[in-house]
Design an enzyme around this catalytic site. Structure first.
Site, PDB file in Angstrom:
ATOM      1  N   TYR A  74     -43.761 -26.278  -4.517  1.00 17.82           N
ATOM      2  CA  TYR A  74     -43.298 -27.411  -5.315  1.00 17.82           C
ATOM      3  C   TYR A  74     -42.164 -28.178  -4.656  1.00 17.82           C
ATOM      4  O   TYR A  74     -42.085 -29.393  -4.774  1.00 17.82           O
ATOM      5  CB  TYR A  74     -42.779 -26.924  -6.682  1.00 17.82           C
ATOM      6  CG  TYR A  74     -43.814 -26.425  -7.646  1.00 17.82           C
ATOM      7  CD1 TYR A  74     -44.352 -27.259  -8.623  1.00 17.82           C
ATOM      8  CD2 TYR A  74     -44.240 -25.103  -7.605  1.00 17.82           C
ATOM      9  CE1 TYR A  74     -45.279 -26.803  -9.541  1.00 17.82           C
ATOM     10  CE2 TYR A  74     -45.174 -24.626  -8.522  1.00 17.82           C
ATOM     11  CZ  TYR A  74     -45.691 -25.478  -9.475  1.00 17.82           C
ATOM     12  OH  TYR A  74     -46.613 -25.008 -10.381  1.00 17.82           O
ATOM     13  N   ARG A 117     -58.371 -22.065 -11.572  1.00 18.04           N
ATOM     14  CA  ARG A 117     -57.600 -20.834 -11.457  1.00 18.04           C
ATOM     15  C   ARG A 117     -56.992 -20.501 -12.815  1.00 18.04           C
ATOM     16  O   ARG A 117     -56.281 -21.317 -13.401  1.00 18.04           O
ATOM     17  CB  ARG A 117     -56.487 -21.004 -10.409  1.00 18.04           C
ATOM     18  CG  ARG A 117     -55.607 -19.775 -10.283  1.00 18.04           C
ATOM     19  CD  ARG A 117     -54.333 -20.049  -9.496  1.00 18.04           C
ATOM     20  NE  ARG A 117     -53.432 -18.900  -9.647  1.00 18.04           N
ATOM     21  CZ  ARG A 117     -52.121 -18.939  -9.447  1.00 18.04           C
ATOM     22  NH1 ARG A 117     -51.530 -20.069  -9.091  1.00 18.04           N
ATOM     23  NH2 ARG A 117     -51.395 -17.855  -9.603  1.00 18.04           N
ATOM     24  N   ASP A 169     -47.137 -18.085 -29.091  1.00 14.42           N
ATOM     25  CA  ASP A 169     -48.033 -17.471 -30.070  1.00 14.42           C
ATOM     26  C   ASP A 169     -49.350 -18.218 -30.191  1.00 14.42           C
ATOM     27  O   ASP A 169     -50.416 -17.613 -30.366  1.00 14.42           O
ATOM     28  CB  ASP A 169     -47.357 -17.409 -31.445  1.00 14.42           C
ATOM     29  CG  ASP A 169     -46.226 -16.393 -31.503  1.00 14.42           C
ATOM     30  OD1 ASP A 169     -45.965 -15.727 -30.485  1.00 14.42           O
ATOM     31  OD2 ASP A 169     -45.603 -16.272 -32.582  1.00 14.42           O
ATOM     32  N   GLU A 217     -50.568 -23.631  -6.448  1.00 12.30           N
ATOM     33  CA  GLU A 217     -49.899 -24.441  -7.480  1.00 12.30           C
ATOM     34  C   GLU A 217     -49.117 -25.554  -6.808  1.00 12.30           C
ATOM     35  O   GLU A 217     -48.495 -25.348  -5.765  1.00 12.30           O
ATOM     36  CB  GLU A 217     -48.905 -23.619  -8.325  1.00 12.30           C
ATOM     37  CG  GLU A 217     -49.511 -22.701  -9.346  1.00 12.30           C
ATOM     38  CD  GLU A 217     -48.449 -22.011 -10.194  1.00 12.30           C
ATOM     39  OE1 GLU A 217     -47.346 -22.591 -10.364  1.00 12.30           O
ATOM     40  OE2 GLU A 217     -48.717 -20.901 -10.681  1.00 12.30           O
ATOM     41  N   ASN A 240     -47.660 -21.069  -3.912  1.00 12.23           N
ATOM     42  CA  ASN A 240     -47.264 -22.077  -4.893  1.00 12.23           C
ATOM     43  C   ASN A 240     -46.135 -22.865  -4.247  1.00 12.23           C
ATOM     44  O   ASN A 240     -45.075 -22.298  -3.958  1.00 12.23           O
ATOM     45  CB  ASN A 240     -46.761 -21.419  -6.177  1.00 12.23           C
ATOM     46  CG  ASN A 240     -47.845 -20.618  -6.897  1.00 12.23           C
ATOM     47  OD1 ASN A 240     -49.013 -20.657  -6.529  1.00 12.23           O
ATOM     48  ND2 ASN A 240     -47.441 -19.887  -7.927  1.00 12.23           N
ATOM     49  N   GLN A 300     -49.142 -18.894 -21.024  1.00 13.06           N
ATOM     50  CA  GLN A 300     -48.705 -20.274 -21.189  1.00 13.06           C
ATOM     51  C   GLN A 300     -49.689 -21.133 -21.968  1.00 13.06           C
ATOM     52  O   GLN A 300     -49.309 -22.177 -22.495  1.00 13.06           O
ATOM     53  CB  GLN A 300     -48.440 -20.904 -19.825  1.00 13.06           C
ATOM     54  CG  GLN A 300     -47.260 -20.278 -19.086  1.00 13.06           C
ATOM     55  CD  GLN A 300     -47.007 -20.950 -17.761  1.00 13.06           C
ATOM     56  OE1 GLN A 300     -47.505 -20.514 -16.731  1.00 13.06           O
ATOM     57  NE2 GLN A 300     -46.224 -22.007 -17.767  1.00 13.06           N
ATOM     58  N   ASN A 305     -48.885 -13.327  -9.158  1.00 13.38           N
ATOM     59  CA  ASN A 305     -48.345 -14.685  -9.097  1.00 13.38           C
ATOM     60  C   ASN A 305     -46.837 -14.653  -8.939  1.00 13.38           C
ATOM     61  O   ASN A 305     -46.128 -14.045  -9.744  1.00 13.38           O
ATOM     62  CB  ASN A 305     -48.695 -15.476 -10.359  1.00 13.38           C
ATOM     63  CG  ASN A 305     -48.171 -16.904 -10.281  1.00 13.38           C
ATOM     64  OD1 ASN A 305     -48.733 -17.750  -9.589  1.00 13.38           O
ATOM     65  ND2 ASN A 305     -47.066 -17.173 -10.970  1.00 13.38           N
ATOM     66  N   GLU A 306     -46.345 -15.305  -7.917  1.00 16.64           N
ATOM     67  CA  GLU A 306     -44.916 -15.471  -7.644  1.00 16.64           C
ATOM     68  C   GLU A 306     -44.126 -14.171  -7.805  1.00 16.64           C
ATOM     69  O   GLU A 306     -43.215 -14.078  -8.647  1.00 16.64           O
ATOM     70  CB  GLU A 306     -44.329 -16.589  -8.515  1.00 16.64           C
ATOM     71  CG  GLU A 306     -44.910 -17.947  -8.175  1.00 16.64           C
ATOM     72  CD  GLU A 306     -44.110 -19.118  -8.746  1.00 16.64           C
ATOM     73  OE1 GLU A 306     -43.037 -18.873  -9.343  1.00 16.64           O
ATOM     74  OE2 GLU A 306     -44.546 -20.269  -8.581  1.00 16.64           O
ATOM     75  N   HIS A 323     -39.982 -13.389 -29.585  1.00 17.81           N
ATOM     76  CA  HIS A 323     -39.763 -13.042 -30.984  1.00 17.81           C
ATOM     77  C   HIS A 323     -38.383 -12.434 -31.215  1.00 17.81           C
ATOM     78  O   HIS A 323     -37.770 -12.656 -32.260  1.00 17.81           O
ATOM     79  CB  HIS A 323     -40.851 -12.064 -31.455  1.00 17.81           C
ATOM     80  CG  HIS A 323     -42.222 -12.665 -31.469  1.00 17.81           C
ATOM     81  ND1 HIS A 323     -43.368 -11.944 -31.202  1.00 17.81           N
ATOM     82  CD2 HIS A 323     -42.634 -13.940 -31.689  1.00 17.81           C
ATOM     83  CE1 HIS A 323     -44.420 -12.741 -31.278  1.00 17.81           C
ATOM     84  NE2 HIS A 323     -43.993 -13.964 -31.566  1.00 17.81           N
ATOM     85  N   HIS A 339     -49.963 -12.581 -14.020  1.00 20.94           N
ATOM     86  CA  HIS A 339     -49.119 -13.774 -14.050  1.00 20.94           C
ATOM     87  C   HIS A 339     -48.025 -13.565 -15.102  1.00 20.94           C
ATOM     88  O   HIS A 339     -47.909 -14.325 -16.058  1.00 20.94           O
ATOM     89  CB  HIS A 339     -49.944 -15.031 -14.345  1.00 20.94           C
ATOM     90  CG  HIS A 339     -49.263 -16.310 -13.988  1.00 20.94           C
ATOM     91  ND1 HIS A 339     -49.847 -17.291 -13.232  1.00 20.94           N
ATOM     92  CD2 HIS A 339     -48.036 -16.777 -14.297  1.00 20.94           C
ATOM     93  CE1 HIS A 339     -49.013 -18.307 -13.091  1.00 20.94           C
ATOM     94  NE2 HIS A 339     -47.898 -18.023 -13.739  1.00 20.94           N
TER      95      HIS A 339
END
Length: 532
Positions: free
Chosen positions: A337, A105, A80, A407, A335, A47, A194-195, A67, A150
């Site tokens: 939210y 992190r 990219d 998170e 995490n 990310q 992660n998740e 892509h 991740h």
């Protein structure tokens, strides 16, 4: 006019409830955080890093996906370049240092270190990149918390079946061993995956995201089993080969969705929903008996038999596997939210997609809380009370594991440096954490604000933003500019309290003294002619 009145009344109700929570907190104890509570922020490699094919890095499934199917992502965006942290990592360290974060992190991009994913080929440039970042953080007194995976699965492994192939358990263990060998002398807090519930349940049920495979019958549950075993393998390797020399602690970071019952009569269904969403990724590790949550095993077997299968679509663990996974975490990471509401499905309801709209296995429908508010990401309704309930549920289910919120963050769009909504979001969620600590006696290690900088937000591309720092994606250096929320967060960290004056965090560069700023800039400004 009546609609405006309804909206106004709703906002007043939400504001009054948040004020009540604030008063409860002040009555219960104080607005202060314990001395051992840590504040940090986070990013994920794909990310923010960019450098997608730089210096010997191999392709990940996200490189291939963006892509080959550019129209899937808003604005035809790719990762990219993203925030170009592969070249601008010094700027990330400066941002973290200016806020006085206690930890940062970040994740390791699997094919940046192992280009094919396999441990027979190691990329020295990738190794150096993460080593330099770790050293720079430690030099500023910031603890690196490293996520081993991740979502950047090497394409070669995906082509061999990815997380539905049982061999990936060993492959991930080999990768983890390489990472520990490289960095365990300096990294003392780890997250394996992660998740995993997003990777298994959301990706395969939706058919979007990097695998682009929609298969709801078997893939989510094979993936679930193999990710649990992969996590346990990485933990056991560390425990046996590295912990005696380097110490350290390890956990796994699932997406923790709090699920509320639509009515009191739906509480049993809500509990089944929690076990289905989070328990499948926690019960094998944290419960005394291990294995799958019994309620989920029961409903999955019943549903599978009704479909004409001769056995459950939820693959069984052997007794050896159950024992192997039990206790493979040193703390509970999550995490967190948002919150959803659950009710039994009615005639005419769509089957639902777990864990966004419902579950055919549970014969349940999910929807958003009526009192929720929203940022840009509609799938993440803002409902701070769910944080406290989620943490208290984890304690009730699994005992007194210390919890680290890995998170939590608010989504916005456009250029918003005066991000008052994000300030309110952080404050309201931290209030709920304090209530959980002081009233429910939950042990909490710390809080991670997502995210340090704006990032490539998967299917939303760059339209949705979570950063405490804004990224100028039109600038070749991807300039980082602090938002108001970064100043607010730094005030909370400095005071170790939510009782901070508004004057403390008004957006202005005096938050970092000129001497501190010059020292940090000098330390991390790239040397002349340095090829970043």
């Amino acid at each position: 006019m009546s609609l405006l009145k309804d909206v106004h009344a709703h906002l007043i109700l939400v504001r009054n409830e948040r004020m009540l929570a604030f008063l409860q907190l002040t009555w219960a104890s104080s607005l202060s955080f314990p001395s051992d509570f840590k504040f940090g922020s986070a990013t994920a490699s794909y990310q923010v890093e960019g450098g997608w094919d730089a210096d010997g890095k191999g392709p990940s499934i996200w490189d291939r996906y963006v892509h080959e199917f550019p129209g899937d992502i808003k604005g035809n965006a790719t990762g990219d370049v993203a925030g170009d942290s592969y070249h601008q990592w010094r700027e990330d360290v400066k941002a973290a240092a200016k806020m006085k974060l206690q930890f940062y992190r970040f994740s390791i991009n699997w094919p940046r270190v192992l280009p094919t994913g396999f441990a027979n080929e190691i990329n020295p440039a990738g190794v150096k990149y993460y080593s330099d970042l770790i050293d720079a953080l430690l030099a500023e007194g910031i603890e690196p918390i490293v996520t081993i995976f991740h979502w950047e699965l090497p394409v070669k492994m995906q082509d061999l079946g990815g997380w539905t192939n049982p061999l990936i358990v060993k492959w991930f263990g080999d990768y983890a061993r390489v990472v520990y060998t490289l960095y365990a002398d300096r990294v003392k807090t780890w997250l394996t995956l992660n998740e995993p519930n997003t990777v298994c349940d959301y990706f395969y049920n939706s058919g979007v995201f990097a695998t682009r495979i929609k298969e709801s019958d078997f893939a989510p549950f094979l993936c679930n089993k193999h990710m649990m075993l992969a996590h346990a393998t990485a933990y056991r390797i560390f425990d046996k080969e590295f912990r005696p020399k380097y110490k350290g602690k390890i956990s796994i970071a699932p997406h923790a969705l709090w699920i509320e019952p639509a009515t009191p009569e739906d509480e049993a269904l809500a509990e089944l929903g929690r076990q289905h969403q989070l328990g499948r990724y926690s019960h094998p590790i944290y419960s005394k008996e291990g294995g799958w949550p019994p309620s989920v095993e029961k409903v999955m077997l019943e549903h599978s038999l009704q479909q004409g299968h001769t056995e459950s679509r939820l693959p069984a663990f052997t007794e050896q596997e159950i024992e192997f996974m039990k206790g493979t975490a040193d703390y509970y990471a999550m995490n967190q939210y948002t919150t959803y509401v659950i009710r039994p499905s009615k005639a005419g309801d769509e089957a639902g997609m777990w864990f966004l709209t419902g579950s055919p296995e549970l014969q349940a429908t999910l929807y958003h809380p009526e009192k929720a508010t929203y940022g840009t990401a509609y799938i993440l309704p803002v409902y701070p009370e769910g944080m406290r309930k989620m943490m208290s549920w984890v304690k009730q289910q699994y005992g007194d594991y210390p919890i680290l919120i890995t998170e939590n963050g608010f989504s916005s769009t456009g250029s918003q440096l005066d991000d008052h909504q994000r300030v309110d979001y952080i404050k309201n969620y931290l209030e709920q954490i304090l209530l959980a600590m002081y009233k429910d006696k939950v042990k909490v290690m710390g809080y991670t604000a997502w995210s340090l900088i704006d990032s490539f937000e998967w299917m939303d591309g760059y339209e949705t933003k979570f950063g405490l720092y804004e990224i100028d994606y039109n600038h070749p250096n991807r300039t980082r500019t602090p938002r108001l929320s970064s100043f607010y967060y730094s005030c909370v960290i400095a005071e170790r309290s939510l009782d901070v004056a508004e004057s403390c965090y008004k957006k202005d560069s005096s938050k970092v003294s000129s001497d501190d700023k010059n020292e940090i800039d000098k330390k991390y400004s790239p040397p002349v002619n340095d090829e970043l």
